[in-house]
Write a protein that holds these residues in place. Structure first.
Motif, PDB file in Angstrom:
ATOM      1  N   ARG A 222      24.384  -6.534  66.161  1.00  0.00           N
ATOM      2  CA  ARG A 222      25.821  -6.327  66.367  1.00  0.00           C
ATOM      3  C   ARG A 222      26.585  -6.551  65.061  1.00  0.00           C
ATOM      4  O   ARG A 222      26.168  -7.326  64.206  1.00  0.00           O
ATOM      5  CB  ARG A 222      26.348  -7.282  67.448  1.00  0.00           C
ATOM      6  CG  ARG A 222      25.789  -6.950  68.834  1.00  0.00           C
ATOM      7  CD  ARG A 222      26.464  -7.740  69.938  1.00  0.00           C
ATOM      8  NE  ARG A 222      26.133  -9.154  69.894  1.00  0.00           N
ATOM      9  CZ  ARG A 222      27.013 -10.123  69.685  1.00  0.00           C
ATOM     10  NH1 ARG A 222      28.286  -9.841  69.452  1.00  0.00           N
ATOM     11  NH2 ARG A 222      26.643 -11.391  69.702  1.00  0.00           N
ATOM     12  N   ASP A 223      27.709  -5.872  64.945  1.00  0.00           N
ATOM     13  CA  ASP A 223      28.496  -5.931  63.710  1.00  0.00           C
ATOM     14  C   ASP A 223      29.289  -7.234  63.658  1.00  0.00           C
ATOM     15  O   ASP A 223      30.467  -7.298  64.009  1.00  0.00           O
ATOM     16  CB  ASP A 223      29.440  -4.720  63.635  1.00  0.00           C
ATOM     17  CG  ASP A 223      30.079  -4.589  62.259  1.00  0.00           C
ATOM     18  OD1 ASP A 223      29.766  -5.414  61.380  1.00  0.00           O
ATOM     19  OD2 ASP A 223      30.884  -3.658  62.071  1.00  0.00           O
ATOM     20  N   ILE A 224      28.614  -8.275  63.196  1.00  0.00           N
ATOM     21  CA  ILE A 224      29.185  -9.611  63.036  1.00  0.00           C
ATOM     22  C   ILE A 224      29.292  -9.873  61.541  1.00  0.00           C
ATOM     23  O   ILE A 224      28.453  -9.394  60.763  1.00  0.00           O
ATOM     24  CB  ILE A 224      28.270 -10.660  63.703  1.00  0.00           C
ATOM     25  CG1 ILE A 224      28.171 -10.381  65.207  1.00  0.00           C
ATOM     26  CG2 ILE A 224      28.755 -12.084  63.459  1.00  0.00           C
ATOM     27  CD1 ILE A 224      27.121 -11.213  65.914  1.00  0.00           C
ATOM     28  N   PRO A 225      30.320 -10.610  61.064  1.00  0.00           N
ATOM     29  CA  PRO A 225      30.410 -10.901  59.633  1.00  0.00           C
ATOM     30  C   PRO A 225      29.092 -11.443  59.088  1.00  0.00           C
ATOM     31  O   PRO A 225      28.496 -12.361  59.656  1.00  0.00           O
ATOM     32  CB  PRO A 225      31.524 -11.956  59.560  1.00  0.00           C
ATOM     33  CG  PRO A 225      32.409 -11.624  60.721  1.00  0.00           C
ATOM     34  CD  PRO A 225      31.474 -11.170  61.809  1.00  0.00           C
ATOM     35  N   VAL A 226      28.646 -10.853  57.999  1.00  0.00           N
ATOM     36  CA  VAL A 226      27.327 -11.179  57.455  1.00  0.00           C
ATOM     37  C   VAL A 226      27.158 -12.669  57.118  1.00  0.00           C
ATOM     38  O   VAL A 226      26.095 -13.243  57.401  1.00  0.00           O
ATOM     39  CB  VAL A 226      27.021 -10.291  56.230  1.00  0.00           C
ATOM     40  CG1 VAL A 226      25.770 -10.792  55.488  1.00  0.00           C
ATOM     41  CG2 VAL A 226      26.815  -8.850  56.677  1.00  0.00           C
ATOM     42  N   PRO A 227      28.151 -13.348  56.522  1.00  0.00           N
ATOM     43  CA  PRO A 227      27.955 -14.783  56.266  1.00  0.00           C
ATOM     44  C   PRO A 227      27.630 -15.570  57.537  1.00  0.00           C
ATOM     45  O   PRO A 227      26.806 -16.495  57.509  1.00  0.00           O
ATOM     46  CB  PRO A 227      29.289 -15.227  55.658  1.00  0.00           C
ATOM     47  CG  PRO A 227      29.827 -13.988  55.015  1.00  0.00           C
ATOM     48  CD  PRO A 227      29.434 -12.876  55.947  1.00  0.00           C
ATOM     49  N   LEU A 228      28.247 -15.198  58.656  1.00  0.00           N
ATOM     50  CA  LEU A 228      27.957 -15.880  59.918  1.00  0.00           C
ATOM     51  C   LEU A 228      26.555 -15.545  60.410  1.00  0.00           C
ATOM     52  O   LEU A 228      25.850 -16.409  60.959  1.00  0.00           O
ATOM     53  CB  LEU A 228      28.991 -15.500  60.980  1.00  0.00           C
ATOM     54  CG  LEU A 228      30.441 -15.867  60.675  1.00  0.00           C
ATOM     55  CD1 LEU A 228      31.348 -15.504  61.853  1.00  0.00           C
ATOM     56  CD2 LEU A 228      30.565 -17.358  60.365  1.00  0.00           C
ATOM     57  N   LEU A 229      26.140 -14.302  60.222  1.00  0.00           N
ATOM     58  CA  LEU A 229      24.779 -13.918  60.604  1.00  0.00           C
ATOM     59  C   LEU A 229      23.737 -14.677  59.786  1.00  0.00           C
ATOM     60  O   LEU A 229      22.698 -15.097  60.321  1.00  0.00           O
ATOM     61  CB  LEU A 229      24.585 -12.415  60.412  1.00  0.00           C
ATOM     62  CG  LEU A 229      25.171 -11.493  61.479  1.00  0.00           C
ATOM     63  CD1 LEU A 229      25.032 -10.041  61.044  1.00  0.00           C
ATOM     64  CD2 LEU A 229      24.473 -11.715  62.823  1.00  0.00           C
ATOM     65  N   ILE A 230      24.008 -14.851  58.503  1.00  0.00           N
ATOM     66  CA  ILE A 230      23.073 -15.597  57.647  1.00  0.00           C
ATOM     67  C   ILE A 230      22.925 -17.026  58.154  1.00  0.00           C
ATOM     68  O   ILE A 230      21.814 -17.561  58.260  1.00  0.00           O
ATOM     69  CB  ILE A 230      23.556 -15.587  56.180  1.00  0.00           C
ATOM     70  CG1 ILE A 230      23.451 -14.174  55.597  1.00  0.00           C
ATOM     71  CG2 ILE A 230      22.738 -16.574  55.339  1.00  0.00           C
ATOM     72  CD1 ILE A 230      24.031 -14.041  54.203  1.00  0.00           C
ATOM     73  N   GLN A 231      24.049 -17.648  58.502  1.00  0.00           N
ATOM     74  CA  GLN A 231      23.999 -19.013  59.023  1.00  0.00           C
ATOM     75  C   GLN A 231      23.250 -19.050  60.356  1.00  0.00           C
ATOM     76  O   GLN A 231      22.438 -19.947  60.604  1.00  0.00           O
ATOM     77  CB  GLN A 231      25.416 -19.557  59.184  1.00  0.00           C
ATOM     78  CG  GLN A 231      26.144 -19.737  57.866  1.00  0.00           C
ATOM     79  CD  GLN A 231      27.633 -19.949  58.043  1.00  0.00           C
ATOM     80  OE1 GLN A 231      28.113 -20.222  59.137  1.00  0.00           O
ATOM     81  NE2 GLN A 231      28.387 -19.835  56.956  1.00  0.00           N
ATOM     82  N   GLN A 232      23.516 -18.072  61.206  1.00  0.00           N
ATOM     83  CA  GLN A 232      22.855 -18.011  62.508  1.00  0.00           C
ATOM     84  C   GLN A 232      21.348 -17.836  62.352  1.00  0.00           C
ATOM     85  O   GLN A 232      20.558 -18.381  63.130  1.00  0.00           O
ATOM     86  CB  GLN A 232      23.417 -16.823  63.307  1.00  0.00           C
ATOM     87  CG  GLN A 232      22.849 -16.671  64.700  1.00  0.00           C
ATOM     88  CD  GLN A 232      23.727 -17.311  65.747  1.00  0.00           C
ATOM     89  OE1 GLN A 232      24.787 -17.826  65.428  1.00  0.00           O
ATOM     90  NE2 GLN A 232      23.292 -17.272  66.988  1.00  0.00           N
ATOM     91  N   LEU A 233      20.951 -17.103  61.322  1.00  0.00           N
ATOM     92  CA  LEU A 233      19.538 -16.812  61.100  1.00  0.00           C
ATOM     93  C   LEU A 233      18.795 -17.985  60.458  1.00  0.00           C
ATOM     94  O   LEU A 233      17.714 -18.368  60.915  1.00  0.00           O
ATOM     95  CB  LEU A 233      19.409 -15.571  60.204  1.00  0.00           C
ATOM     96  CG  LEU A 233      17.995 -15.145  59.790  1.00  0.00           C
ATOM     97  CD1 LEU A 233      17.193 -14.685  61.007  1.00  0.00           C
ATOM     98  CD2 LEU A 233      18.061 -14.035  58.740  1.00  0.00           C
ATOM     99  N   LEU A 234      19.363 -18.559  59.401  1.00  0.00           N
ATOM    100  CA  LEU A 234      18.624 -19.513  58.583  1.00  0.00           C
ATOM    101  C   LEU A 234      18.833 -20.980  58.951  1.00  0.00           C
ATOM    102  O   LEU A 234      17.928 -21.808  58.757  1.00  0.00           O
ATOM    103  CB  LEU A 234      18.982 -19.320  57.104  1.00  0.00           C
ATOM    104  CG  LEU A 234      18.726 -17.936  56.506  1.00  0.00           C
ATOM    105  CD1 LEU A 234      19.081 -17.942  55.025  1.00  0.00           C
ATOM    106  CD2 LEU A 234      17.284 -17.515  56.709  1.00  0.00           C
TER     107      LEU A 234
END
Length: 280
Positions: A222-234
């Motif tokens: 989903r089109d979520i702000p990338v910085p938030l996706l990075i935090q969610q992932l790592l």
């Protein structure tokens, strides 16, 4: 006597047996670069062996000591005493793993590496340069770059592989990556942490951010702000591995194995951000 038997006979107790193909790769790399084996970067040896840097380190038990022993068992001089740069990186890694970033002063590193502070400036330019070199050697970032550049699996396979890679990196001794991660979280404005954060944050945003952006464009995430996706992932796997190494032996016995942890975090991430969440 077979090659493996020869390697076992010449390998000190506690050091993994090294496959002859890795010894050959180290010798080829040294010849091509015109260097002693001890001066050849791990990444160059891995390239000659046709494997990734992380795979090579895993086969060597986390450090190149086993490889150097195997080369010497073949009657080849690895270069005598390790160069100042190698000794300093090893010394800094142990200091950071044992006592945090603040303990890795140039004086302490020089004393442990049996060299002078001026020689450290010659090798690295500054303490910041030394810390960056330590981070490049021990953090999962270079492994992540290789993995995301080469992987061709689906989203679930890629995320699970990424978590497995990070777990292996954080478990590797000396445990530099979790020590640096902990210091950066606890003291982000400290003199020690600032160079690390200013150096790594842009690289993480580029490496992981570009991959996540590609997944968004492909319609998988989903089109979520990338910085938030990075935090969610790592963040989940990073925090788990940090805590896993600090719990008591009794508490550790109650923790799930790392494979299960990677399974759970993969499922959780996909349910949170994937356009097609996993089927229960």
């Amino acid at each position: 006597m077979t090659t493996e038997a020869t390697a076992r006979a010449g390998t000190p107790a506690g050091i993994p047996v090294v496959d002859d193909s890795l010894v050959q790769a180290a010798l080829r790399a040294a010849a091509e670069l015109g260097k002693d084996v001890a001066d050849v970067p791990v990444a160059a040896i891995a390239a000659r062996a046709g494997i990734s840097r992380s795979t090579l380190l895993r086969r060597l038990g986390g450090s190149r000591a086993a490889l150097d022993e195997a080369v010497r068992a073949r009657g080849v001089d690895t270069g005598g005493a390790a160069p100042v740069r190698t000794r300093a990186l090893d010394a800094a890694a142990v200091l950071i793993a044992e006592n945090g970033l603040g303990a890795a002063t140039l004086d302490a590193i020089a004393a442990r590496a049996d060299c002078s502070v001026p020689s450290l400036y010659t090798a690295f330019g500054s303490r910041d340069g030394l810390l960056r070199a330590v981070y490049d050697r021990h953090s999962p970032l270079l492994d992540i770059e290789e993995f995301l550049a080469e992987t061709r699996g689906d989203l679930a396979v890629t995320v699970h592989g990424l978590y497995t890679l990070m777990a292996e990196s954080f478990s590797r001794h000396p445990r530099v990556a979790p020590a640096m991660f902990a210091d950066s979280l606890a003291r982000p404005n400290s003199v020690a942490a600032q160079p690390l954060l200013s150096y790594t944050a842009p690289r993480v945003l580029t490496v992981v951010g570009d991959w996540l952006t590609g997944q968004i464009q492909a319609g998988r995430i989903r089109d979520i702000p990338v910085p938030l996706l990075i935090q969610q992932l790592l963040a989940p796997i990073g925090f788990h591995m940090l805590m896993r190494g600090s719990v008591t032996e009794a508490a550790a016995a109650d923790q799930p194995d790392v494979g299960t942890v990677c399974d759970v975090y993969t499922d959780t991430f996909l349910r949170a951000v994937a356009t097609t969440p996993p089927v229960t």
